[in-house]
Design a protein around this motif. Structure first.
Motif, PDB file in Angstrom:
ATOM      1  N   TYR A   1      51.122   4.498  14.053  1.00  0.00           N
ATOM      2  CA  TYR A   1      50.922   5.471  15.215  1.00  0.00           C
ATOM      3  C   TYR A   1      51.355   6.930  14.822  1.00  0.00           C
ATOM      4  CZ  TYR A   1      51.516   1.742  18.826  1.00  0.00           C
ATOM      5  OH  TYR A   1      51.293   0.623  19.376  1.00  0.00           O
TER       6      TYR A   1
ATOM      7  N   LEU B   1      57.089   2.719  13.580  1.00  0.00           N
ATOM      8  CA  LEU B   1      55.678   3.386  14.407  1.00  0.00           C
ATOM      9  C   LEU B   1      54.839   3.869  13.124  1.00  0.00           C
ATOM     10  CD1 LEU B   1      57.222   5.796  17.149  1.00  0.00           C
ATOM     11  CD2 LEU B   1      56.653   3.218  17.428  1.00  0.00           C
TER      12      LEU B   1
ATOM     13  N   LEU C   1      58.306  12.183  18.884  1.00  0.00           N
ATOM     14  CA  LEU C   1      58.032  10.877  20.028  1.00  0.00           C
ATOM     15  C   LEU C   1      57.281  11.613  21.046  1.00  0.00           C
ATOM     16  CD1 LEU C   1      57.981   8.197  20.598  1.00  0.00           C
ATOM     17  CD2 LEU C   1      60.252   8.308  21.540  1.00  0.00           C
ATOM     18  N   LEU C   2      57.677  12.702  21.593  1.00  0.00           N
ATOM     19  CA  LEU C   2      57.181  13.430  22.890  1.00  0.00           C
ATOM     20  C   LEU C   2      55.826  13.848  22.600  1.00  0.00           C
ATOM     21  CD1 LEU C   2      60.181  15.227  24.268  1.00  0.00           C
ATOM     22  CD2 LEU C   2      59.349  13.305  25.299  1.00  0.00           C
TER      23      LEU C   2
ATOM     24  N   PHE D   1      61.213   4.939  13.512  1.00  0.00           N
ATOM     25  CA  PHE D   1      59.850   5.708  13.472  1.00  0.00           C
ATOM     26  C   PHE D   1      59.029   5.071  12.376  1.00  0.00           C
ATOM     27  CE2 PHE D   1      61.835   8.405  16.215  1.00  0.00           C
ATOM     28  CZ  PHE D   1      60.985   9.088  16.969  1.00  0.00           C
TER      29      PHE D   1
ATOM     30  N   LEU E   1      53.645  12.297  20.591  1.00  0.00           N
ATOM     31  CA  LEU E   1      52.860  11.102  20.515  1.00  0.00           C
ATOM     32  C   LEU E   1      52.341  10.875  21.650  1.00  0.00           C
ATOM     33  CD1 LEU E   1      51.736   8.680  18.814  1.00  0.00           C
ATOM     34  CD2 LEU E   1      53.957   7.752  19.103  1.00  0.00           C
ATOM     35  N   LEU E   2      53.635  10.654  22.696  1.00  0.00           N
ATOM     36  CA  LEU E   2      53.372  10.404  24.035  1.00  0.00           C
ATOM     37  C   LEU E   2      52.366  10.971  24.851  1.00  0.00           C
ATOM     38  CD1 LEU E   2      56.980   8.771  24.794  1.00  0.00           C
ATOM     39  CD2 LEU E   2      54.696   7.538  24.657  1.00  0.00           C
ATOM     40  N   LYS E   3      52.509  12.345  24.711  1.00  0.00           N
ATOM     41  CA  LYS E   3      51.533  13.037  25.317  1.00  0.00           C
ATOM     42  C   LYS E   3      50.326  12.938  25.002  1.00  0.00           C
ATOM     43  CE  LYS E   3      53.948  17.228  26.921  1.00  0.00           C
ATOM     44  NZ  LYS E   3      54.962  17.761  26.121  1.00  0.00           N
TER      45      LYS E   3
ATOM     46  N   LYS F   1      62.738  12.996  18.259  1.00  0.00           N
ATOM     47  CA  LYS F   1      62.625  13.582  19.792  1.00  0.00           C
ATOM     48  C   LYS F   1      61.254  14.141  20.017  1.00  0.00           C
ATOM     49  CE  LYS F   1      66.321  14.362  22.334  1.00  0.00           C
ATOM     50  NZ  LYS F   1      67.109  15.174  23.013  1.00  0.00           N
TER      51      LYS F   1
ATOM     52  N   ALA G   1      67.519  13.344  14.576  1.00  0.00           N
ATOM     53  CA  ALA G   1      67.246  13.203  15.833  1.00  0.00           C
ATOM     54  C   ALA G   1      66.270  13.946  16.608  1.00  0.00           C
ATOM     55  CB  ALA G   1      68.519  12.845  16.582  1.00  0.00           C
TER      56      ALA G   1
ATOM     57  N   ARG H   1      48.771  10.430  23.564  1.00  0.00           N
ATOM     58  CA  ARG H   1      48.480   9.168  24.290  1.00  0.00           C
ATOM     59  C   ARG H   1      48.117   9.111  25.740  1.00  0.00           C
ATOM     60  NH1 ARG H   1      47.447   5.094  20.002  1.00  0.00           N
ATOM     61  NH2 ARG H   1      48.024   6.500  18.384  1.00  0.00           N
ATOM     62  N   ARG H   2      48.978   9.994  26.406  1.00  0.00           N
ATOM     63  CA  ARG H   2      48.834   9.892  27.818  1.00  0.00           C
ATOM     64  C   ARG H   2      47.534  10.509  28.180  1.00  0.00           C
ATOM     65  NH1 ARG H   2      53.650  12.298  31.327  1.00  0.00           N
ATOM     66  NH2 ARG H   2      54.091  10.337  32.225  1.00  0.00           N
TER      67      ARG H   2
END
Ligand SMILES: Nc1ncnc2c1ncn2[C@@H]1O[C@H](COP(=O)(O)OP(=O)(O)OP(=O)(O)O)[C@@H](O)[C@H]1O
Ligand SMILES: Nc1ncnc2c1ncn2[C@@H]1O[C@H](COP(=O)(O)OP(=O)(O)OP(=O)(O)O)[C@@H](O)[C@H]1O
Ligand SMILES: [Mg+2]
Ligand SMILES: [Mg+2]
Lengths: 270, 279, 229, 279
Positions: B255, B250, B270-271, B247, B273-275, B267, B263, B277-278
């Protein structure tokens, strides 16, 4: 097990202790008796046997340790294996007596000009000695197999052994296993890197033994400093106040010890 | 602000053979802190721990624990307020059975029997070793011994607890149990020092780090900050925990703003972040 | 050399116990066990206890195991050594049935008293007289002390057995030569192991020996400038 | 296909005290394989290793190494072809100096002196212990001892190398050195068995895993597959490596197709993913 001879002996020692630990936890007659009562009874039996010279009487009392063994769930095979060696040695030791004791000859021969004869008295003497030794060893082994370290410590507490000494015994017992493990691993590690196997005793194997003990000694010495600190951090004092609980002498313990002693005293005085 | 519980002042130490293990280390530890000594093999962590425990004497400089010099005669008395667990569990287990070993300390504290049993039952359960209770220590696996040796110190609830490489050889479940117990102790004010070379385990163990390298203090600071200093860690033969490293990258690339340490946090972040971006 | 039950008469056993108790009390008073020494003695005793299981072959297919009494005495001193050996002998008897309980006194007398004090005394006297400095002469003294210690312990056992003719068959004319022949060999092994052990320690950890009540008196330790922390 | 080098067939083992440590374990190891025994504390890993090395005798079942039963008399001869490093480094070191310890084995092999020195120099450098060469082993830190003990086995280049918890107490740099050396040995055909409870270290150590739990074989398979089976791992008190766990989640949510095993792979795959999404 593929280990050098001397190592195997060391490990056998540890295994034998573990075996004693196991047996002493089984439920049986001897295990149930207070260790002090047991000790007194066994000492009484051994001393009495020293005064018995009649072979028949000796053979008869040999039944007692066997009865103990059976009633204490000690496997008979183990029991006899453990007692056989010392008795066998006593028998071998007695061979000279057969010839040296004067008396009626039961067998005679002349070898190379020497007149050798085995006498009845010699035979008696040797047999009595051997049987008595077996009886003593068998009695002691029953004490050993039914007591174990845990109860031995309680025994010491009940005969007022100073607490420092008891602590020394505990430490010795505990670190015996650590030493065995260390010795074992060192020897194995060494063996894994040694390509010539020497089986017989020679200077080299004594040298190995000496140098391994020396390096274990250094480690043990250094470990003892850390153990001290660990003990101190948990409140260790030389005058230990955590009294060892001693098992109470119950009526059946007193009955056991006194009946054995009275019986054996009577037999011995016959 | 409370007085420091441990003061290490310009401490130098050499072993008899002439190996200089520490050349001038200073730091303070306050009451209730959880501090990690982080450093590669041979950097001087265990030496420092032995010095703090008063087992070794500094060549120069001084160490005070509970305001008392470790070299003073009176320090003996403070021994019982310090719990210490060495790297080798066999040093710690000196009685013939696990339960005796665990109850040895509390019994010496003259606690009533009920308390002794309650404490030992609690720690046995936490470390997951209740089933080993009646075994002699020589019949345990290495990791099991390690757990028991930790338990013998934890059960005492000492004011100062020193653990040398506590997580080495511990599996996941036991590690959790250890961290739980340390958290409990922390809440009651226990000061905790752990030494480790494993950055991975630190975020849950300590909130401040002293980095030791080649017998010197390299850096000292909050766990989050120290662990993100990848250059410094790598220069001294260490590395940041996997999560922090990942990270950190990142963050460097813009990002994210905050680097997670564990951990679970990782997690989650990251989730998220991805949401984002999506969408 | 462990005498089992059934070999000695009650009189000899009791007499041995009487002598031994005196030595126990003296030793115990003398060592004034400091706290640090409790784990040290416990751990070292454990090590020797383990080492004593290592058998090696002697004459005619018989085997012997290490006695170690001399080494223990030389390193930790005769009084502590006596206690250490006693612990070992008691454990051997009560946990392994090796050596008897009624004969425990005699075994302690032979191995923990004679076997420990004689080598220590010899070494002490040698050292006083000769003040050896070379490694060779020091180790030579170690060998002689260990050898004589083992031999005299065996002689003591022979005497006790011969005094027990009520139960044991042979007199001194048989027991003494038998013991002496056997232990001239065992004594050599004992001496060699002692030499190697103490030699290794002299090389690797002289500081350990420096604090020993017997070996610490060696001249080589006298003007040491470098002192351990 | 070559004959297996180690065959473990339905092996049961109990310690004298009646503790059943293994109850029926079977697996094979082929020449040149690198296999990890993974399991929580007390699961039976060290016991299994001692059995394979012929130091313990199975209660039932059998173990063959180099086609030879470990219980047979002749097995003695095969000892020298097996290198073994125990959990405790002290057990491995028995000579007065590090270099003597490392050269002890090769010298016994009767290699020419040049080769002995070359080999020892190489392994000293790889493990980063060249500067400790002349020290006596008892004057080293715990981790340094561990490195030396590994070096004594590595230098022998045995046909079968067995390491019990090799990475415990090793710092990053040494871990890299160890893995490098294992890779070198692998290339020359050495079969390697490591035991560990630390899934984190496995991807670089081994390509096949046997999971041991409560004295039984739970699962056996390729490193990548076994490590992704989070449920199974957690049920037996273990957990997947951080990276595998994190990316396993991403895979489950459909972000990626392949789960990376190491930190480096992970970083790469994540940056790629993020780049794609950003566009
Ligand atoms: N000497 C012994 N005597 C009796 N039981 C033992 C002994 N050594 C180990 N055990 C038991 O056998 C089981 C397996 O132990 P083993 O040492 O193989 O575990 P391990 O998987 O190596 O664990 P660790 O990760 O803690 O090293 C454990 O339940 C342990 O308690
Ligand atoms: N008994 C000793 N005698 C001489 N030197 C020693 C001794 N113990 C440690 N050293 C040296 O002192 C330095 C610091 O050792 P220390 O044990 O403090 O390291 P550490 O940080 O705890 O390492 P590790 O992670 O390996 O446990 C090392 O260079 C080591 O070689
Ligand atoms: Mg350390
Ligand atoms: Mg293990």
């Amino acid at each position: 097990m593929n280990a050098p001879t001397s190592l195997r002996d060391i490990m056998a020692g540890a295994e034998s202790l573990v075996y004693v630990e196991d047996l002493s936890e089984k439920k049986g007659l001897m295990q149930a008796i207070n260790p002090l009562a047991k000790l007194i009874a066994i000492i009484g039996m051994i001393i009495a046997s020293l005064f018995i010279t009649n072979l028949t009487v000796l053979l008869t009392i040999c039944v007692i340790p066997m009865v103990f063994a059976v009633s204490s769930r000690v496997p008979l095979k183990q029991f006899f294996l453990r007692t056989a060696m010392i008795a066998l040695f006593a028998a071998v030791l007695s061979t000279l007596t057969l010839f040296m004791t004067p008396g009626t000859a039961v067998w005679a021969a002349s070898i190379g000009g020497f007149n050798l004869s085995i006498t009845l008295e010699g035979l008696m003497r040797g047999t009595v000695f051997t049987v008595r030794v077996w009886f003593c060893v068998a009695s002691l082994i029953m004490l050993v197999l039914s007591t174990g370290f845990d109860k031995t410590i309680k025994l010491f507490a009940s005969i007022k052994v100073p607490s420092v000494v008891i602590q020394l015994f505990s430490l010795t017992y505990r670190y015996f296993f650590v030493s065995v493990e260390e010795a074992q691993s060192v020897l194995i590690a060494k063996e894994a890197r040694t390509y010539v196997h020497k089986r017989n005793l020679n200077l080299q194997s004594l040298k190995d033994l000496g140098s391994i003990i020396a390096s274990l000694f250094i480690r043990t010495y250094e470990r003892s400093e850390r153990v001290y600190l660990a003990m101190k951090a948990r409140g260790f004092q030389i005058e230990d106040n955590s009294k060892h609980s001693m098992p109470k002498l119950r009526i059946r313990d007193v009955a056991f010890a006194s009946s054995i002693i009275v019986a054996f005293a009577a037999i011995a005085m016959l | 602000m409370s007085e420091p519980i441990v003061t290490v002042k310009d401490v130098k130490f050499s072993y008899p053979a002439g190996v200089s293990a520490l050349h001038g280390v200073s730091f303070d530890i306050k009451q209730g802190e959880r501090i990690a000594l982080l450093g590669p093999n041979g950097s001087g962590k265990s030496t420092l721990i032995l010095l703090i425990a008063g087992l070794l004497t500094p060549k120069s400089g001084e160490i005070k624990v509970f305001g008392q010099k470790t070299t003073s005669k009176d320090f003996q008395k403070f021994r019982s307020r310090i719990g210490i667990v060495f790297q080798d569990p066999d040093d710690q287990l000196f009685t013939p059975s696990v339960i005796e070993d665990i109850e040895y300390g509390p019994k010496n504290l003259k606690l009533p029997d009920v308390d002794v049993h309650e404490r030992s039952a609690h720690v046995l359960e936490k470390m997951g070793i209740a089933h080993l209770k009646d075994r002699p220590p020589h019949r345990l696996s290495f990791g099991e011994k390690k757990k028991v040796s930790l338990a013998t110190a934890l059960v005492l609830k000492p004011e100062l607890l020193i653990l040398d490489e506590p997580t080495a050889n511990l599996d996941l479940v036991s590690r959790r149990g250890l961290i739980d117990t340390l958290n409990e102790l922390s809440r009651t004010g226990t000061t905790i020092i752990v030494s480790t070379h494993d950055a991975e385990a630190i975020p849950e163990l300590a909130n401040r780090i002293v980095v030791i390298s080649h017998g010197e203090k390299l850096v000292e600071g909050k766990t989050g900050e120290v662990l993100q200093d990848k250059k410094m860690l790598e220069a001294s033969g260490l590395e940041p925990p996997t999560i922090v490293d990942l990270f950190g990258e990142l963050k460097a690339q813009g990002y994210i703003n905050e680097v997670p340490l564990t951990a679970a946090e990782g997690k989650e972040s990251l989730l998220k972040l991805l949401k984002e971006r999506r969408l | 050399m462990h005498i089992p039950d059934g070999y000695l008469t009650t009189t000899v056993s009791v007499a041995a116990f009487a002598i031994v108790i005196v030595f126990w009390i003296i030793s115990f008073r003398k060592i004034k066990l400091a706290e640090q020494q409790v784990p040290m003695m416990g751990l070292l005793t454990a090590l020797f206890f383990a080492a004593m299981f290592a058998n090696y072959p002697v004459l005619f297919g018989t085997t012997a195991h290490l006695l170690g009494a001399a080494v223990i005495g030389l390193i930790i001193g005769p009084f502590a050594g006596c206690i250490s050996m006693t612990i070992i002998l008691v454990l051997q008897s009560l946990l392994f049935g090796d050596g008897g309980i009624t004969t425990l006194g005699a075994n302690v007398l032979n191995m923990a008293v004679i076997g420990v004090f004689i080598p220590c005394a010899l070494f002490y006297i040698f050292n006083k007289a000769a003040k050896p400095k070379s490694r060779g002469s020091i180790l030579g003294m170690v060998f002689v002390s260990a050898f004589v210690g083992d031999l005299l312990a065996a002689v003591a056992a022979a005497v006790e057995l011969s005094l027990s003719q009520g139960v044991f068959q042979y007199g001194l004319s048989v027991t003494l030569p038998a013991m002496i022949i056997n232990h001239s060999i065992i004594g050599v092994a004992e001496g060699v192991v002692a030499v190697i052990m103490i030699g290794t320690l002299l090389k690797l950890r002289p500081d350990v020996l420096q604090s020993s009540p017997i070996l610490g008196k060696l001249a080589i330790f006298e003007n040491k400038t470098e002192v351990e922390p």
